[in-house]
Motif scaffolding. Structure first.
Motif, mmCIF file in Angstrom:
data_model
loop_
_atom_site.group_PDB
_atom_site.id
_atom_site.type_symbol
_atom_site.label_atom_id
_atom_site.label_comp_id
_atom_site.label_asym_id
_atom_site.label_seq_id
_atom_site.Cartn_x
_atom_site.Cartn_y
_atom_site.Cartn_z
ATOM 1 N N GLU B 40 0.851 -1.198 0.000
ATOM 2 C CA GLU B 40 0.000 0.000 0.000
ATOM 3 C C GLU B 40 0.888 1.250 0.000
ATOM 4 O O GLU B 40 0.937 1.985 0.990
ATOM 5 N N PRO B 41 1.595 1.536 -1.094
ATOM 6 C CA PRO B 41 2.470 2.713 -1.092
ATOM 7 C C PRO B 41 1.658 4.000 -1.244
ATOM 8 O O PRO B 41 0.739 4.060 -2.047
ATOM 9 N N ASN B 42 1.990 5.006 -0.440
ATOM 10 C CA ASN B 42 1.228 6.255 -0.474
ATOM 11 C C ASN B 42 2.089 7.502 -0.612
ATOM 12 O O ASN B 42 1.565 8.612 -0.623
ATOM 13 N N ILE B 45 1.244 10.383 -2.998
ATOM 14 C CA ILE B 45 0.140 11.302 -2.688
ATOM 15 C C ILE B 45 0.704 12.629 -2.172
ATOM 16 O O ILE B 45 0.120 13.685 -2.350
ATOM 17 N N PHE B 46 1.886 12.557 -1.548
ATOM 18 C CA PHE B 46 2.459 13.740 -0.897
ATOM 19 C C PHE B 46 3.578 14.396 -1.700
ATOM 20 O O PHE B 46 3.878 15.556 -1.504
ATOM 21 N N LYS B 137 5.510 -0.613 -6.159
ATOM 22 C CA LYS B 137 4.113 -1.056 -5.987
ATOM 23 C C LYS B 137 3.958 -2.515 -6.400
ATOM 24 O O LYS B 137 4.233 -2.887 -7.535
ATOM 25 N N TYR B 255 -2.989 15.900 6.558
ATOM 26 C CA TYR B 255 -2.601 14.592 6.042
ATOM 27 C C TYR B 255 -3.650 14.053 5.056
ATOM 28 O O TYR B 255 -3.320 13.532 3.995
ATOM 29 N N SER B 256 -4.927 14.233 5.415
ATOM 30 C CA SER B 256 -5.994 13.652 4.590
ATOM 31 C C SER B 256 -6.017 14.238 3.185
ATOM 32 O O SER B 256 -6.444 13.604 2.233
ATOM 33 N N GLN B 257 -5.514 15.492 3.072
ATOM 34 C CA GLN B 257 -5.495 16.143 1.748
ATOM 35 C C GLN B 257 -4.216 15.854 0.985
ATOM 36 O O GLN B 257 -4.028 16.343 -0.131
#
Lengths: 290, 283
Positions: B40-42, B45-46, B137, B255-257
Motif C-alpha cells: 500500500e504505497p502512499n 500522494i504527498f 508497488k 494529512y488527509s489532503q
C-alpha cells in the motif's frame, strides 16, 4: 456459521477498535480471531482470563555443522538469498536471511547441513473477559510464514465457532494486501473494509478491494474519521456505490478511539450512549445481508 | 547514509514522517526517498514530482517443459514451499508459493523446469527539486512483498549510489517484509503512538531492530492521547526519544489532503531537524 473478515489496506484506520466493538456487540454469538499476527492487539482490549497456548511450527532453516563442513563453498554459491557466508574459512547461515528452500541441504557433499523445522510463533485459545472465545497468535520477530499462521488461527477459530454453535466468526485481519491478508480472506463469507477519509485511506481501500474482488466475497465499508475530509468522504461513497460495496457507516473523528484503547475498553464501554446505537445499527445491517 | 522509517503498528505516521523528512532535507541537499511499503504505497500522494521513468520488476519462477519432463517427481518432493505438484502426468507450478530459490530448475535431471520471468510490480521514479523519489508497488494478488523490496533496493544501489542521503518508508509489522526493507539501513526511526496498541507493537519493532543491531530512535506521534507508558518504556530501555508530534485534528486534516506538515506547521520543522541531526550524528 458465517465468517466475517475486517480489513483495511491501510493501517491505523481503527480496524481493531471496530472489531473489538463488534465482538462486544456479539459476545454471545461470535468467536473472535485476531489474524493480524505480526502486530496482534485485540488481547489488550479483550483481556484473556485463561489461555491455552500452542507452539506453531512452519518452514525450515538451514544450519551448518562446522566439524563436518569441508568449506567447499557450494552451499553459498547456490543460495539465492545470500544467507550463507564464510567466516574464518567456515560457512555459516544467517538465520534471518535464510528462506528455508533447502537447496544447500540437498547438494552439500559432506552432509553437513541440517534443516530443522522452525518454531515461528505461538497461538492461543483464550477465554476473553467478555465471555467470547478469542483465538490470537504471535509471529516471531522477522519470521516468514505469517500467512500460514493466519490460516492456522482461522482453522482453529472455525472449529471453535462450530463447536460452540456460534453464528459468527469475526476475524481481524492485517494491513496490506499480501500473504496474511490473502490467508485471512480465504473461506470468508463477508468482508468489512475499514477506511478513513484521507487520500491515503482511499487509495489503499481501492487496492485492497481489487484483491477482495478476486475472491468474490461481498463487502461493506466503514468510513472512519469521515468528517476530517468531506470531499474525500464523498469520493469514497461514490466509489462504494460504483463497486456495489455496502456503505455501512460513517464515523466522525473521535478521541474515544485512543481513549478506549488506553483504558483497555471497547468503544461501547468507553461511551455507551454514543457507540451502542452506531454498532447496533451496523450489526443489524450485517445480519440482514447474511 | 540510509535511514529507514518503520513501525510495528500500521497507521502511526511512517509515510508522514518519511515524506516530510525527505522533502525538508532536500531543501539543502540531494535526497533519495524510497517508498517500500509495496502493498500500500502512499508516498506519491504527498510528493508532487515529475515522473522520469517506470520500470517493471520481475522475478524468476519455474516453467514446466512437458516435452523434456520424465515425470520423476523429484521437483515436487524437493520444493520446500509446495510450489510444484506432480498430479498424474502433469507438473503443476504455483508461482504464488514459489520463493525463486532455483533448486528445482537447477537440480532437475531432465532440465525440464527452465526459469521464466514473472511480474512482481512496478517502480516509478519521480524528481522533485533535490528529491529523487522511487515508489515500489506490488502487483495485486501477489502474496510475497519481500522479493519486490529486495529488487527495489538493488535498483536504488544501481541508480542512486551517488546520493549520500537516503530515506526508506518501510511496510508495517515486524515480519519478513519489514525486515527486508530496514536491513540495509544505517539508522532506523521507529514511529509509534502513546496507546497500549502503540506501545505493544513498538516493543516488537524494537526487538526486531535490536536483532539486526542497527542503531535506532523513536518518534512519538499523536502525543497527548493515551498515557505516558511509552515514555516510561523508552526511559527504562535507554531508547532515545527523537521527537514528538502533537495530537491535533488539524494534522489529520492536512494529512488527509495529501499536504505537507512542515509547510503548514512551522514547529514541525524543529522536530524534523532534531531527527536529522541525531541520525547524522550516528554516522
Amino acid at each position: 456459521m458465517k465468517e466475517i473478515v475486517i480489513i483495511s489496506g491501510k493501517g491505523g484506520t481503527g480496524k481493531s477498535s471496530i472489531c473489538c466493538a463488534l465482538a462486544h456487540l456479539w459476545k454471545d454469538r461470535a468467536v473472535i480471531a485476531d489474524c493480524d499476527v505480526d502486530a496482534a492487539d485485540m488481547h489488550l482490549i479483550l483481556h484473556p482470563q485463561s489461555s491455552e497456548s500452542k507452539d506453531f511450527f512452519s518452514g525450515i532453516k538451514a544450519t551448518i555443522e562446522a566439524e563436518t563442513c569441508s568449506s567447499c563453498g557450494l552451499c553459498a554459491s547456490v543460495c539465492r538469498f545470500d544467507a550463507i557466508s564464510a567466516q574464518k574459512g567456515k560457512y555459516l547461515v544467517n538465520q534471518l536471511d535464510c528462506e528455508g528452500c533447502a537447496y544447500c541441504y540437498r547438494i552439500c557433499p559432506t552432509g553437513a547441513i541440517s534443516i530443522p523445522e522452525q518454531k515461528v510463533g505461538q497461538y492461543h485459545i483464550s477465554q476473553s473477559r467478555l465471555g467470547c472465545t478469542l483465538i490470537h497468535a504471535q509471529l516471531n520477530i522477522g519470521a516468514e510464514n505469517s500467512g500460514k499462521l493466519v490460516s492456522k488461527v482461522k482453522s482453529v477459530a472455525r472449529h471453535q465457532a462450530k463447536q460452540e454453535h456460534k453464528d459468527f466468526l469475526l476475524v481481524d485481519g492485517s494491513p496490506g494486501i499480501g500473504c496474511p491478508v490473502i490467508a485471512s480472506l480465504s473461506g470468508a463469507h463477508f468482508v468489512i473494509l475499514v477506511t478513513e477519509a484521507s487520500k491515503s485511506g482511499f487509495s489503499d481501500l481501492k487496492r485492497v478491494w481489487e484483491l477482495v474482488k478476486r475472491f468474490n466475497i461481498p463487502g461493506a465499508c466503514i468510513v472512519n474519521k469521515a468528517d476530517i475530509n468531506p470531499v474525500i468522504c464523498r469520493e469514497i461513497n461514490e466509489y462504494l456505490l460504483k463497486e456495489k460495496i455496502l456503505a455501512l457507516s460513517e464515523i466522525p473523528y473521535s478521541e474515544d478511539f485512543p481513549a478506549a484503547i488506553s483504558m483497555g475498553r471497547t468503544l461501547m464501554e468507553q461511551n455507551e450512549s454514543t457507540w451502542r446505537p452506531i454498532f447496533e445499527k451496523m450489526g443489524n445491517a450485517i445480519k440482514e445481508i447474511m | 547514509m540510509r535511514i529507514a522509517i518503520a513501525s510495528g503498528k500500521g497507521g502511526t505516521g511512517k509515510t508522514t514522517l518519511a515524506v516530510n523528512l525527505a522533502l525538508f532535507a532536500a531543501e539543502t541537499e540531494p535526497v533519495l526517498l524510497m517508498d517500500l511499503d509495496v502493498e500500500e504505497p502512499n508516498g506519491s500522494i504527498f510528493v508532487e514530482g515529475v515522473l522520469q521513468s517506470e520500470t517493471a520488476v520481475y522475478r524468476e519462477v519455474p516453467r514446466w517443459d512437458q516435452s523434456a519432463c520424465t515425470l520423476c517427481g523429484k521437483c515436487s518432493a524437493w520444493c520446500a514451499y509446495n510450489a510444484l505438484l506432480k498430479l498424474g502426468d502433469t507438473i503443476l507450478v504455483m508461482p504464488n508459493l514459489c520463493h525463486s530459490c532455483h533448486a528445482c530448475s537447477e537440480l532437475c535431471p531432465a532440465e525440464a523446469l527452465p526459469m521464466k520471468q514473472e511480474s512482481l510490480g512496478k517502480l516509478s521514479y519521480l524528481e522533485c527539486g533535490n528529491l529523487r523519489f522511487v515508489e515500489s508497488k506490488l502487483d495485486i494478488g501477489l502474496e510475497q512483498a519481500s522479493p519486490l523490496i529486495a529488487e527495489s533496493l538493488k535498483y536504488a544501489d544501481k541508480m542512486f549510489s551517488d546520493i549520500g542521503f537516503q530515506i526508506i518508508d518501510s511496510p508495517p509489522g515486524t515480519a519478513c517484509a519489514m525486515l527486508s526493507a530496514v536491513k540495509t539501513a544505517d539508522f532506523v526511526v521507529l514511529i509509534s503512538e502513546p496507546t497500549p496498541f502503540g506501545l505493544h507493537d513498538l516493543n516488537l519493532a524494537v526487538e526486531t531492530i535490536r536483532q539486526l543491531s542497527i542503531p535506532f530512535g523513536v518518534v512519538v506521534n499523536r502525543d497527548g492521547i493515551g498515557n505516558d507508558d511509552i515514555y516510561k518504556y523508552l526511559e527504562q530501555e535507554g531508547i532515545v526519544l527523537l521527537a514528538g508530534i502533537p495530537n491535533q485534528r488539524r494534522i489529520a486534516e492536512i494529512y488527509s489532503q495529501g499536504g505537507l506538515l512542515y509547510k503548514a506547521i512551522p514547529e514541525f520543522r524543529t522536530s524534523l531537524d532534531k531527527v536529522l541531526r541525531y541520525a547524522k550524528g550516528i554516522r
